[in-house]
Design a protein around this motif. Structure first.
Motif, PDB file in Angstrom:
ATOM      1  N   ALA A 292       0.830  -1.207   0.000  1.00 37.07           N
ATOM      2  CA  ALA A 292       0.000   0.000   0.000  1.00 37.07           C
ATOM      3  C   ALA A 292       0.864   1.257   0.000  1.00 37.07           C
ATOM      4  N   VAL A 293       1.873   1.272   0.847  1.00 34.61           N
ATOM      5  CA  VAL A 293       2.752   2.445   0.911  1.00 34.61           C
ATOM      6  C   VAL A 293       3.386   2.707  -0.447  1.00 34.61           C
ATOM      7  N   THR A 294       3.854   1.615  -1.086  1.00 36.31           N
ATOM      8  CA  THR A 294       4.523   1.784  -2.380  1.00 36.31           C
ATOM      9  C   THR A 294       3.574   2.386  -3.395  1.00 36.31           C
ATOM     10  N   LEU A 295       2.335   1.904  -3.414  1.00 38.19           N
ATOM     11  CA  LEU A 295       1.454   2.376  -4.474  1.00 38.19           C
ATOM     12  C   LEU A 295       1.146   3.854  -4.306  1.00 38.19           C
ATOM     13  N   LEU A 296       1.095   4.320  -3.042  1.00 43.39           N
ATOM     14  CA  LEU A 296       0.855   5.749  -2.844  1.00 43.39           C
ATOM     15  C   LEU A 296       2.074   6.586  -3.201  1.00 43.39           C
ATOM     16  N   VAL A 297       3.242   6.162  -2.700  1.00 41.24           N
ATOM     17  CA  VAL A 297       4.465   6.939  -2.945  1.00 41.24           C
ATOM     18  C   VAL A 297       4.746   7.017  -4.443  1.00 41.24           C
ATOM     19  N   ALA A 298       4.667   5.860  -5.113  1.00 42.68           N
ATOM     20  CA  ALA A 298       4.963   5.851  -6.544  1.00 42.68           C
ATOM     21  C   ALA A 298       3.961   6.707  -7.300  1.00 42.68           C
ATOM     22  N   GLY A 299       2.702   6.694  -6.847  1.00 45.34           N
ATOM     23  CA  GLY A 299       1.699   7.525  -7.515  1.00 45.34           C
ATOM     24  C   GLY A 299       2.042   9.000  -7.411  1.00 45.34           C
ATOM     25  N   THR A 300       2.445   9.425  -6.216  1.00 47.54           N
ATOM     26  CA  THR A 300       2.753  10.849  -6.066  1.00 47.54           C
ATOM     27  C   THR A 300       3.964  11.248  -6.903  1.00 47.54           C
TER      28      THR A 300
END
Lengths: 667, 99, 222
Positions: A292-300
């Motif tokens: 979950a953390v990765t998907l948010l960070v990469a999205g930003t």
């Protein structure tokens, strides 16, 4: 079935070796056609294996074929064996199918590169290693395939080896992959300690007996270490820094390795090890949270990056975050379904990006692109299809797969709602950055290269430069070729992209919720022993589907407004959120963090060791000591050879005396 | 006048000759000291022949004398050849085999 | 009486030996050796080896030493420099080695269990050490060593001649060639023995192949 299964492995290996041995003899596109033909054959064999597996009854759908048995020599049940079951067949199908299309694409794309034959040899080798990884039936072959994949990735990222940025990126990828390898091997050790067997099926069947009903600490440690390996390979935080840099490789490489196959190896690993992860819920939770953390960070980060390929790379990282989150939480079928659809539309996006970069004569910066809609209609169409699938718009494939993952996570309840929310926020971000990319490249004022293309002439660079830092290059071996290709003009590229576009469109129909469950039924034998029980509540299902579609469309609308309708909006938003923007542009400072925590201490240790241990002990004592002893003894012996008659006579006399003395005393 | 005395004298002469071979630098003198050693051996042989009462030792001594004569001949020939070629007549100078 | 004679000759022999080693002038060393040999002959006589004593005086002191005298006067052999190139320690060490050997040998002789050494030998028979006995042994029991020894003498003689012959190195370039009748009997390039050992002189017209600088060669000059 045994023959076709081994052929799937053997054909790419044979192709790689053949192209490698004949790389000086093969002229023109021969190597390309050979490589593609070999892979098409492998895909065919996969289909045949699939058919013969489905002929068997449900209970017998996990088959192991053994080629060589090391058990007698090593004392551990090490075998060279492959496992054919629905999960591995799914992966094999995706790998061989997408690889065939990418090989087809590369036949035209890499034509003017002097390293053409080397490229196909490496690419075939990569496919072989990936197949070895997914077909492994025990930890030993898995580790071997894992390591080979890392090596192939290194070879392909630094394909244009005379570019320093490419070789640096290759080394970075390899080093981080090695960290993952260590995690994998140590995890294997912890698991082997209790299970006593390296074989997958044996370990899984005896999992409850070996580790107890609720697992034990060793199992948690082992699963966490396996996760380290998975994160390194799948570019999850904190081992993700290599993926953006890996875009230094040629576009087909990015498309194959860093979208469809290698980065999904981590997802495959967690799915394969699901009996163990179910007994170690801590490790599974860690996996879900990191995903979950990765998907948010990469999205930003994807919102602010200006390099076309890097946007797609961050979107890959984000989507893999979805998959990792899914398989860690028990949504195995959903996660693997998303893996398959993602392979289709991400490979398509990369191929289309390669086409645009070709039109720009190697330039990858979004700031310099614009208005390619009229000049490259086919590429634009592919981008649109890929973008819609990625953003999760029905009826494209991404919609069904992504929402299924989030549905299962929502059903878990408890703190998983946080992941649920994160997933939908990520979906919104995905739509925004994907369509930001498309609008900036294809809409708006046509850039000079686009205008040239509209006039029928493909832009050529007079002086070939490195797109990243502007250094001048020649077009000899080790640097890209002199010509660039676009899809509109190369039939091979068109065919490959067309097939993927079709798959991206209709692929979702394999698993429409409540309607079709082809994939679920197919994968049932592998996940039959799973304890995760899904009680699908219809309310949540409908909510999820609607929310997903709405967020996707909203994202597209926002992107349209910001980048097409009111072009100055992005600059204004940037001004208002300057600190956030700086954070995102610097990739959340992960590179600097790793440099501070890992690289600098490592370099310091190396320096200290060289000046103290190596200098004093190794050079001084071991090397210097042994040579010194030999020098001293040889010079001592040499001192006897004076060349003087008299000293020789004196020694003779002395010897005579000693002999006489000896006989005198021994009598 | 026991046999022991003769043997002691022989040993003494042998050791003097050996010391001379090691100490002197002129090859001619070295050859002379070599003669001393041979003669000491002859004396020992004759003494033992007297002790046993048969003549084997004496015949051996005669043959030793023959060999000594041959050795002197050839050795002196070498020294003369060295002198002719202006090689220094000093064994300490002849050390090409050093090292 | 015999003991007195023994001690006198023994002292003479040892003195001669020491003289060989210690005297600086090689000529004096040769003379010391001669005196040593004669003392040794007297010792042989004391041991009843009459033939060997005579052979010692005639052959050794008579022939071999004369050869030595010739060579020493030819070669010269200057007085040896006092300073040894290897230094005093080597000299002391070598004398030490000699002394050590002497001690070992004497210990062997005096400490041996051989009883006969303490006597004067077996009772004397008439004709012991006479030429008759020696000659009989040489031609019967020791025939092979006798023949080999004579062969050795032949080899030594040939060797000495080969080693010490001239090789034409002493002729100066401007020396006039003196011809003899035999030069015409040994033409150049026919492989005669004289040519082989390098004793040929120049013939008229200078067509000697061993001449490094031919005087007048019919050479075509451009």
């Amino acid at each position: 079935m045994q023959t076709t299964a081994w052929l799937v492995l053997g054909l790419p290996l044979a192709g790689s070796i053949l192209i490698g041995l004949l790389h000086k003899q093969l002229k023109g596109k021969a190597a390309g056609y050979l490589g593609t033909a070999v892979l098409a054959g492998a895909f065919l064999c996969t289909i045949l294996t699939l058919i013969s597996l489905q002929d068997r009854t449900e209970e017998e759908r996990q088959v192991v074929f053994v080629a060589w048995d090391y058990a007698k020599t090593v004392g551990v049940d090490a075998q060279l064996s492959i496992l054919i079951d629905p999960l591995s067949l799914l992966m094999m199908g995706v790998v061989t199918g997408v690889s065939t299309l990418i090989h087809l694409y590369s036949i035209a794309y890499m034509v003017s590169d002097k390293g053409y034959n080397r490229f196909f040899a490496y690419l075939n080798f990569f496919v072989f290693s990936m197949l070895l990884l997914v077909m492994a039936a025990n930890f030993l072959v898995l580790v071997i395939g894992w390591a080979f994949v890392g090596a192939a990735s290194y070879l392909l990222i630094s394909f244009w080896y005379r570019r320093k940025s490419a070789t640096d990126a290759g080394i970075k990828a390899f080093v981080i992959n090695v960290v993952g390898d260590i995690g994998l091997v140590l995890g294997t050790y912890f698991i082997f300690k209790h299970s006593g067997s390296l074989d997958f099926l044996t370990t899984f069947e005896g999992a409850e007996k070996s580790f107890g009903e609720h697992g034990n600490n060793d199992l948690t440690a082992g699963c966490l270490l396996l996760l380290v390996g998975a994160f390194a390979k799948s570019a999850q935080i904190p081992l993700h820094t290599w993926l953006p840099d890996a875009m230094e490789g040629p576009t087909p490489v990015s498309s194959l390795i860093h979208a469809a196959t290698m980065v999904t190896a981590g997802v495959y690993l967690i799915a394969r090890m699901h009996p163990l992860f179910e007994l170690a819920p801590t490790a599974a939770d860690v996996g879900a949270v990191i995903g979950a953390v990765t998907l948010l960070v990469a999205g930003t980060i994807g919102l602010v990056v200006t390099d076309l390929k890097r946007v797609i790379a961050y979107s890959t990282m984000s989507q893999i975050g979805y998959m990792v989150m899914g398989v860690s939480s028990g949504a195995y079928v959903a996660g693997l379904f998303h893996l398959m659809t993602h392979a289709f539309f991400k490979a398509l996006l990369f191929m289309a990006a390669g086409s645009v970069i070709g039109a720009m004569a190697g330039q990858q910066n979004l700031d310099k692109m614009g208005g390619f809609r009229k000049a490259m209609p086919f590429t634009f169409g592919c981008f649109v299809i890929g973008g819609l699938a990625l953003a999760g718009i029905p009826p494209f494939s991404g919609f069904f797969s992504k929402d299924e993952i989030l549905l299962v996570i929502g059903e878990e309840g408890g703190w998983h709602w946080g992941l649920y929310v994160a997933g939908y926020v990520g979906a919104f971000l995905t739509a925004v950055y994907t369509w930001r990319m498309i609008f900036r490249a294809f809409f708006g004022e046509a850039c000079p290269e686009a205008k040239e293309l509209e006039g029928g002439h493909l832009h050529h660079a007079e002086v070939h430069t490195n797109p990243a830092n502007g250094e001048v290059e020649d077009t000899d071996v080790g640097f890209p070729g002199s010509e660039h290709h676009i899809a509109e003009r190369a039939p091979e590229m068109k065919v490959a992209m067309g097939v993927l576009a079709v798959l991206a469109t209709i692929g979702g129909f394999l698993q429409i919720p409540k309607v079709t469950h082809i994939l679920e039924d197919f994968l049932e034998p592998t996940f039959a022993d799973s304890h995760v029980h899904h009680a699908t509540s219809d309310g949540l299902l409908v909510l999820g589907l609607v929310l997903g579609a709405v967020l996707g469309l909203a994202g597209i609308a926002v992107a349209y407004r910001v980048w097409v309708q009111q072009p100055g909006t992005s600059a204004k938003v940037l001004e208002r959120f300057k600190p956030l923007h700086t954070l995102f542009v610097n990739k959340w400072y992960f590179d600097e963090l790793i440099g501070l925590v890992v690289v600098r201490p490592g370099a310091w240790i190396g320096r200290v060791a060289r000046s103290s241990f190596e200098r004093i002990f190794v050079n001084g004592t071991l090397v210097g000591g042994s040579t010194g002893v030999i020098k001293a003894s040889s010079s001592a012996v040499r001192a006897v050879q004076t060349g003087l008659l008299r000293s020789y006579a004196a020694l003779l006399l002395l010897g005579l005396t000693v002999v006489g003395l000896y006989f005198l005393l021994s009598a | 006048m026991n046999i022991e005395w003769f043997l002691t004298v022989s040993a003494l002469i042998f050791c003097i000759g050996a010391a001379g071979v090691i100490t002197r630098r002129n090859p001619l003198v070295i050859l002379l000291c070599l003669e001393l050693m041979l003669n000491a051996a002859n004396l020992a042989l004759i003494a033992f022949s007297r002790m046993h009462g048969n003549h084997d030792g004496q015949v051996f001594a005669v043959i030793v004398m023959v060999v000594a004569a041959c050795e002197v001949t050839v050795g002196l020939g070498v020294i003369v050849a060295m002198y002719r070629r202006r090689v220094p007549i000093d064994v300490d100078e002849l050390r090409e085999l050093q090292g | 009486m015999a003991e007195v004679l023994f001690f006198l000759t023994a002292i003479g022999a040892v003195t001669g030996a020491v003289g060989v080693v210690a005297l600086r002038n090689p000529f004096y060393s040769v003379l010391a050796l001669v005196s040593h040999l004669i003392s040794l002959a007297l010792l042989f006589l004391l041991l009843r080896a009459e033939f060997v004593a005579a052979a010692q005086v005639i052959v050794y002191a008579g022939a071999v030493m004369v050869l030595y005298v010739f060579v020493v006067s030819y070669v010269g052999g200057s007085d040896e420099p006092m300073a040894s190139s290897l230094g005093k320690p080597f000299k002391i060490a070598s004398l030490g080695f000699g002394a050590a050997l002497f001690i070992v040998l004497t210990a062997a002789v005096l400490g041996t269990g051989l009883q006969a050494l303490g006597t004067q030998g077996v009772p004397y028979e008439a004709g012991f050490g006479s030429p008759k006995e020696i000659g009989e042994l040489l031609l019967t029991d020791f025939l092979l060593p006798f023949e080999i020894a004579s062969f050795l003498l032949l080899i030594a003689a040939v060797g000495a001649v080969t080693l010490a012959r001239r090789r034409g190195g002493l002729e100066t370039p401007g020396e006039l060639a003196r011809y003899t009748a035999v030069d015409f009997l040994r033409p150049a390039g026919t492989g005669t023995m004289a040519e082989g050992v390098g004793g040929r002189r120049r013939l008229p017209a200078g067509i000697d192949e061993r001449d490094p600088e031919p005087a007048s060669e019919p050479e075509v000059k451009q």
